[in-house]
Design a protein around this motif. Sequence first.
Motif, short mmCIF file in Angstrom:
data_model
loop_
_atom_site.label_atom_id
_atom_site.label_comp_id
_atom_site.label_asym_id
_atom_site.label_seq_id
_atom_site.Cartn_x
_atom_site.Cartn_y
_atom_site.Cartn_z
N ALA A 24 -1.92 20.36 7.13
CA ALA A 24 -3.34 20.26 7.48
C ALA A 24 -3.52 19.89 8.95
O ALA A 24 -4.34 20.49 9.66
CB ALA A 24 -4.03 19.24 6.59
N VAL A 25 -2.75 18.93 9.42
CA VAL A 25 -2.82 18.52 10.83
C VAL A 25 -2.45 19.69 11.73
O VAL A 25 -3.08 19.93 12.77
CB VAL A 25 -1.93 17.30 11.09
N PHE A 33 -9.11 22.12 16.67
CA PHE A 33 -9.92 20.98 16.25
C PHE A 33 -9.30 19.66 16.66
O PHE A 33 -9.98 18.65 16.72
CB PHE A 33 -10.11 20.97 14.73
N LEU A 34 -8.02 19.68 16.91
CA LEU A 34 -7.27 18.47 17.27
C LEU A 34 -6.48 18.80 18.53
O LEU A 34 -5.62 19.67 18.51
CB LEU A 34 -6.32 18.10 16.11
N ALA A 91 -0.93 11.85 15.10
CA ALA A 91 -1.57 13.08 15.62
C ALA A 91 -3.07 12.93 15.74
O ALA A 91 -3.69 13.44 16.67
CB ALA A 91 -1.22 14.26 14.73
N VAL A 92 -3.67 12.21 14.82
CA VAL A 92 -5.12 11.99 14.86
C VAL A 92 -5.47 10.90 15.88
O VAL A 92 -6.45 11.02 16.61
CB VAL A 92 -5.66 11.63 13.46
N GLY A 93 -4.67 9.85 15.94
CA GLY A 93 -4.97 8.75 16.84
C GLY A 93 -4.67 9.01 18.31
O GLY A 93 -5.35 8.50 19.19
N LEU A 94 -3.64 9.82 18.57
CA LEU A 94 -3.19 10.05 19.95
C LEU A 94 -4.28 10.60 20.87
O LEU A 94 -4.50 10.03 21.94
CB LEU A 94 -1.97 10.99 19.94
N ALA A 101 -3.10 2.45 16.02
CA ALA A 101 -4.05 2.34 14.91
C ALA A 101 -3.95 3.55 14.00
O ALA A 101 -4.03 3.42 12.77
CB ALA A 101 -5.47 2.19 15.44
N GLY A 102 -3.76 4.73 14.57
CA GLY A 102 -3.60 5.94 13.78
C GLY A 102 -2.35 5.90 12.92
O GLY A 102 -2.38 6.26 11.74
#
Length: 154
Positions: A24-25, A33-34, A91-94, A101-102
């Motif tokens: 998904a990531v 999107f990311l 990957a989301v927090g970076l 925190a991610g």
Amino acid sequence: MTGIGVALLLGVVAGLRTMTAPAAVSWAAWLGFLQLDGTWLAVLGYRFTPFILTALALAEFVTDLLPSTPSRTVPVQFGARLASGALCGAAVGLPAGQLVAGIVAGVIGAVIGTLGGAAARGRLAAALDRDRPAALLEDAVAIVLAALAVWVLS
């Protein structure tokens, strides 16, 4: 939902199905999107990465149904789920400047998904007197949650 919330959600997905969360990531990165370009996680957005990770996730759906597949709570399986949650959380927090925190949110989500998913599946399998329907329902939940995470990132 905040980036940390998405990292937690992807961690839960990783706890349910190890390879579904990175797939998904990877799709989120590949679709733009990311934003991972120029980071050490840029490989997740490369041209073939989402397809490879999706194939691995599909293979995991199949192997999960086999009676010889070990429990998700044995050290190797549990560790893989924690690593998957950490990777997805990173990957989301970076891009948001919240790497630690991610990672923490992803790992916490993986613990929740691993232990909660095992308990829920066990109860459902006992109620149905069969594991396969419970496993398929768990697959569906993992896919829906992963799709929700990608949608939130869009």
